[in-house]
Design an enzyme around this catalytic site. Structure first.
Site, PDB file in Angstrom:
ATOM      1  N   ASP A 135      85.097  94.625  64.578  1.00  0.00           N
ATOM      2  CA  ASP A 135      84.068  95.626  64.135  1.00  0.00           C
ATOM      3  C   ASP A 135      82.942  96.800  65.787  1.00  0.00           C
ATOM      4  O   ASP A 135      82.417  96.051  66.032  1.00  0.00           O
ATOM      5  CB  ASP A 135      83.165  94.928  64.044  1.00  0.00           C
ATOM      6  CG  ASP A 135      81.468  96.061  62.951  1.00  0.00           C
ATOM      7  OD1 ASP A 135      81.682  96.917  63.122  1.00  0.00           O
ATOM      8  OD2 ASP A 135      80.728  95.304  62.012  1.00  0.00           O
ATOM      9  N   ASP A 142      88.797  91.996  44.855  1.00  0.00           N
ATOM     10  CA  ASP A 142      87.467  92.103  43.936  1.00  0.00           C
ATOM     11  C   ASP A 142      87.265  93.310  43.354  1.00  0.00           C
ATOM     12  O   ASP A 142      86.783  94.270  42.696  1.00  0.00           O
ATOM     13  CB  ASP A 142      86.853  91.700  44.433  1.00  0.00           C
ATOM     14  CG  ASP A 142      85.094  91.579  43.412  1.00  0.00           C
ATOM     15  OD1 ASP A 142      85.787  91.313  41.895  1.00  0.00           O
ATOM     16  OD2 ASP A 142      84.186  91.759  43.802  1.00  0.00           O
ATOM     17  N   GLU A 201      89.681 101.395  39.618  1.00  0.00           N
ATOM     18  CA  GLU A 201      89.050 101.299  39.337  1.00  0.00           C
ATOM     19  C   GLU A 201      88.817 101.687  37.721  1.00  0.00           C
ATOM     20  O   GLU A 201      88.916 102.348  37.205  1.00  0.00           O
ATOM     21  CB  GLU A 201      87.796 100.170  39.328  1.00  0.00           C
ATOM     22  CG  GLU A 201      88.240 100.250  40.573  1.00  0.00           C
ATOM     23  CD  GLU A 201      87.017  99.170  41.739  1.00  0.00           C
ATOM     24  OE1 GLU A 201      85.580  99.210  40.813  1.00  0.00           O
ATOM     25  OE2 GLU A 201      86.940  98.608  42.610  1.00  0.00           O
ATOM     26  N   HIS A 242      85.770  93.342  39.964  1.00  0.00           N
ATOM     27  CA  HIS A 242      85.029  93.999  40.424  1.00  0.00           C
ATOM     28  C   HIS A 242      83.735  92.901  40.810  1.00  0.00           C
ATOM     29  O   HIS A 242      82.666  93.720  40.061  1.00  0.00           O
ATOM     30  CB  HIS A 242      84.415  95.986  40.299  1.00  0.00           C
ATOM     31  CG  HIS A 242      83.702  96.218  42.107  1.00  0.00           C
ATOM     32  ND1 HIS A 242      83.873  97.427  42.218  1.00  0.00           N
ATOM     33  CD2 HIS A 242      82.412  95.669  42.379  1.00  0.00           C
ATOM     34  CE1 HIS A 242      82.717  97.953  43.206  1.00  0.00           C
ATOM     35  NE2 HIS A 242      82.065  96.554  43.324  1.00  0.00           N
ATOM     36  N   GLY A 256      81.997  91.260  43.012  1.00  0.00           N
ATOM     37  CA  GLY A 256      81.458  90.573  43.837  1.00  0.00           C
ATOM     38  C   GLY A 256      79.966  89.761  43.954  1.00  0.00           C
ATOM     39  O   GLY A 256      79.116  89.530  44.154  1.00  0.00           O
ATOM     40  N   ALA A 257      78.855  91.234  42.878  1.00  0.00           N
ATOM     41  CA  ALA A 257      77.456  91.199  42.718  1.00  0.00           C
ATOM     42  C   ALA A 257      77.393  90.026  41.438  1.00  0.00           C
ATOM     43  O   ALA A 257      76.255  90.549  40.834  1.00  0.00           O
ATOM     44  CB  ALA A 257      77.427  92.625  42.718  1.00  0.00           C
TER      45      ALA A 257
HETATM   46  N1  LIG Z   1      82.533  94.188  45.574  1.00  0.00           N
HETATM   47  C1  LIG Z   1      81.074  93.699  45.064  1.00  0.00           C
HETATM   48  O1  LIG Z   1      80.837  94.259  44.115  1.00  0.00           O
HETATM   49  C2  LIG Z   1      80.623  94.438  46.633  1.00  0.00           C
HETATM   50  C3  LIG Z   1      80.822  94.765  47.852  1.00  0.00           C
HETATM   51  N2  LIG Z   1      80.467  95.289  48.608  1.00  0.00           N
HETATM   52  C4  LIG Z   1      81.077  96.367  49.532  1.00  0.00           C
HETATM   53  O2  LIG Z   1      81.080  95.168  50.691  1.00  0.00           O
HETATM   54  C5  LIG Z   1      80.301  96.638  52.137  1.00  0.00           C
HETATM   55  C6  LIG Z   1      79.526  95.581  53.160  1.00  0.00           C
HETATM   56  O3  LIG Z   1      78.403  95.540  52.793  1.00  0.00           O
HETATM   57  P1  LIG Z   1      77.563  94.948  53.615  1.00  0.00           P
HETATM   58  O4  LIG Z   1      78.600  93.723  54.591  1.00  0.00           O
HETATM   59  O5  LIG Z   1      76.181  95.204  53.030  1.00  0.00           O
HETATM   60  O6  LIG Z   1      77.451  95.676  54.650  1.00  0.00           O
HETATM   61  P2  LIG Z   1      77.202  97.301  56.190  1.00  0.00           P
HETATM   62  O7  LIG Z   1      76.518  98.459  56.807  1.00  0.00           O
HETATM   63  O8  LIG Z   1      76.367  95.101  56.479  1.00  0.00           O
HETATM   64  O9  LIG Z   1      78.376  96.078  57.368  1.00  0.00           O
HETATM   65  C7  LIG Z   1      79.584  96.581  57.390  1.00  0.00           C
HETATM   66  C8  LIG Z   1      80.114  96.169  58.329  1.00  0.00           C
HETATM   67  O10 LIG Z   1      80.631  97.242  58.844  1.00  0.00           O
HETATM   68  C9  LIG Z   1      81.142  98.086  60.732  1.00  0.00           C
HETATM   69  N3  LIG Z   1      82.316  99.026  60.102  1.00  0.00           N
HETATM   70  C10 LIG Z   1      81.937 100.436  60.105  1.00  0.00           C
HETATM   71  N4  LIG Z   1      83.049 100.864  59.997  1.00  0.00           N
HETATM   72  C11 LIG Z   1      84.351  99.803  60.851  1.00  0.00           C
HETATM   73  C12 LIG Z   1      85.512  99.925  60.932  1.00  0.00           C
HETATM   74  N5  LIG Z   1      85.817 101.223  61.152  1.00  0.00           N
HETATM   75  N6  LIG Z   1      85.660  99.118  61.384  1.00  0.00           N
HETATM   76  C13 LIG Z   1      84.759  97.774  61.659  1.00  0.00           C
HETATM   77  N7  LIG Z   1      83.856  97.888  61.254  1.00  0.00           N
HETATM   78  C14 LIG Z   1      83.806  98.175  60.059  1.00  0.00           C
HETATM   79  C15 LIG Z   1      80.227  98.318  60.663  1.00  0.00           C
HETATM   80  O11 LIG Z   1      79.488  98.270  61.581  1.00  0.00           O
HETATM   81  C16 LIG Z   1      78.938  97.241  59.965  1.00  0.00           C
HETATM   82  O12 LIG Z   1      78.433  96.186  60.396  1.00  0.00           O
HETATM   83  C17 LIG Z   1      79.880  97.581  51.678  1.00  0.00           C
HETATM   84  O13 LIG Z   1      80.442  99.124  51.889  1.00  0.00           O
HETATM   85  C18 LIG Z   1      80.100  97.391  50.426  1.00  0.00           C
HETATM   86  O14 LIG Z   1      81.226  98.459  49.454  1.00  0.00           O
HETATM   87  C19 LIG Z   1      78.579  95.151  48.730  1.00  0.00           C
HETATM   88  C20 LIG Z   1      78.383  94.588  47.944  1.00  0.00           C
HETATM   89  C21 LIG Z   1      78.983  94.103  46.304  1.00  0.00           C
HETATM   90  O1  LIG Z   2      77.445  95.813  40.454  1.00  0.00           O
HETATM   91  C1  LIG Z   2      77.947  96.562  40.741  1.00  0.00           C
HETATM   92  O2  LIG Z   2      77.300  97.353  41.035  1.00  0.00           O
HETATM   93  C2  LIG Z   2      79.197  96.664  42.261  1.00  0.00           C
HETATM   94  C3  LIG Z   2      78.675  96.267  43.960  1.00  0.00           C
HETATM   95  C4  LIG Z   2      78.977  96.801  44.616  1.00  0.00           C
HETATM   96  O3  LIG Z   2      79.954  96.782  44.928  1.00  0.00           O
HETATM   97  C5  LIG Z   2      78.109  97.040  45.514  1.00  0.00           C
HETATM   98  O4  LIG Z   2      76.664  96.851  45.877  1.00  0.00           O
HETATM   99  O5  LIG Z   2      78.566  97.865  46.662  1.00  0.00           O
END
Ligand SMILES: NC(=O)C1=CN([C@@H]2O[C@H](COP(=O)(O)OP(=O)(O)OC[C@H]3O[C@@H](n4cnc5c(N)ncnc54)[C@H](O)[C@@H]3O)[C@@H](O)[C@H]2O)C=CC1
Ligand SMILES: O=C(O)CCC(=O)C(=O)O
Length: 312
Positions: free
Chosen positions: A171, A256, A261, A279, A281-282
């Site tokens: 990162d 996930d 999708e 999907h 995760g949340a």
């Molecule tokens: N499956 C689901 O339901 C969910 C999926 N997500 C996904 O998870 C992702 C991450 O969430 P958080 O950890 O809260 O975000 P965050 O913003 O706290 O962390 C993302 C990290 O990725 C790093 N990053 C950015 N570009 C990069 C690169 N090119 N190489 C390496 N590292 C890099 C950033 O520096 C940061 O530390 C969200 O953007 C979202 O897409 C989030 C919530 C639910």
């Molecule tokens: O539950 C959802 O809407 C998807 C969650 C998610 O991917 C996010 O919070 O980034």
């Protein structure tokens, strides 16, 4: 004066949207259905969404009254944030609402890749008792690579440390305190792939991360890699991953999220070494409550400048 219209375009807990209905004209549509969204959005002062609704220039152009897009979740890859700023529309997300849920699902998927729980369960349900067929690997002493040490990445790192895994991370923007708290060793992307037994992806989907894990990166992978993606589908090249899984260079993947999708034509569907979830995760009561409440508060804040929520 008529109450401002709040358009709920993705599913949110009903009691939260009911609360809004005391002060606003709350309407519902299916945001993933483009025609429905474009028909409903011209009246809207606020748009409440999750991940299925895409808010782009066309939607913004169709919404002259829009003042706020509130995303009940983390990722903003489905919102053209720059176009919204140009249009004077506030964009709010709920950045901490669901990260624990995502981290917990991620750990579960890591375990499910190491130990073939899903096929073993299916075989017992089918009346079989094939204990020798479901040998797995221990996680203790093995190496996990965390791609993106942000909020979710850090929670996953600390949880997998408790499994006695060695933690690497790539990162470029990692915070020093996150590195210190997790004890993760910062390495290049190539080293992360070459050394990890498990790779778990936690970067946002942006222009810089789209296709970040492609053919070249999978060729760097340590043979037998297990890959988990609970971030966004577009970060991994699905065709390249499918090939690596068929060749068993990558031993397994737990996904996930998908580039499209639902992933009706993904080359990953049907592969025996792929665990696929829709999907989710949340998808916990706690995360949905937090995310929905934060999004509703953002709507109130933008439309009235106040936040009467006692839990705020
Ligand atoms: N499956 C689901 O339901 C969910 C999926 N997500 C996904 O998870 C992702 C991450 O969430 P958080 O950890 O809260 O975000 P965050 O913003 O706290 O962390 C993302 C990290 O990725 C790093 N990053 C950015 N570009 C990069 C690169 N090119 N190489 C390496 N590292 C890099 C950033 O520096 C940061 O530390 C969200 O953007 C979202 O897409 C989030 C919530 C639910
Ligand atoms: O539950 C959802 O809407 C998807 C969650 C998610 O991917 C996010 O919070 O980034």
């Amino acid at each position: 004066m008529p109450a401002p219209v709040v358009l709920v375009a993705d599913p949110l807990p009903a009691h939260l949207t009911d609360e809004l209905a005391a002060d606003f004209d709350v309407r519902h549509c299916t945001g993933a259905d483009r025609a429905q969204l474009l028909a409903a959005v011209p009246e809207a002062s606020a748009l409440l969404i999750r991940s299925a609704t895409r808010v782009d220039q066309e939607v913004l152009d169709a919404a002259p009254r829009l003042r706020v897009v509130a995303r009940a979740g983390v990722g903003l890859d489905n919102v053209d944030v720059a176009a919204a700023a140009r249009a004077g529309v506030t964009v709010a997300n709920a950045p901490y609402s669901n990260v624990v849920s995502v981290a917990e699902l991620t750990v579960g998927l890591v375990v499910a890749l190491a130990r073939p729980v899903l096929p073993a369960s299916a075989s017992v349900h089918a009346g079989q008792w094939r204990r020798a067929d479901f040998q797995g690997v221990e996680l203790a002493g093995r190496t996990v690579g965390i791609l993106g040490l942000g909020k979710v990445g850090e929670l996953v790192a600390t949880r997998l440390r408790a499994f006695d895994m060695h933690v690497l991370t790539h990162d470029p923007y990692a915070r020093a305190d996150a590195l210190e708290r997790t004890g993760a060793q910062a390495v290049s992307l190539e080293e992360l792939l070459r050394r990890s037994d498990v790779l778990t992806i936690h970067v946002p989907l942006t222009d810089a991360t789209r296709g970040l894990i492609g053919e070249r990166e999978l060729a760097w992978a340590k043979p037998g890699l297990r890959l988990v993606n609970t971030a966004r589908g577009g970060i991994v090249d699905e065709t390249a991953l499918a090939r690596a899984l068929k060749e068993e260079w990558v031993a397994g993947a737990a996904l996930d999220v998908f580039e499209f999708e639902p992933p009706l034509s993904s080359p990953l569907l049907g592969l025996p070494n792929v665990i696929a979830t829709p999907h989710i995760g949340a998808g916990t009561a706690q995360a949905q409550e937090r995310a929905g409440r934060e999004a509703v508060q953002a709507v109130r804040q933008a439309l009235t400048g106040s936040d009467p929520d006692p839990e705020a």
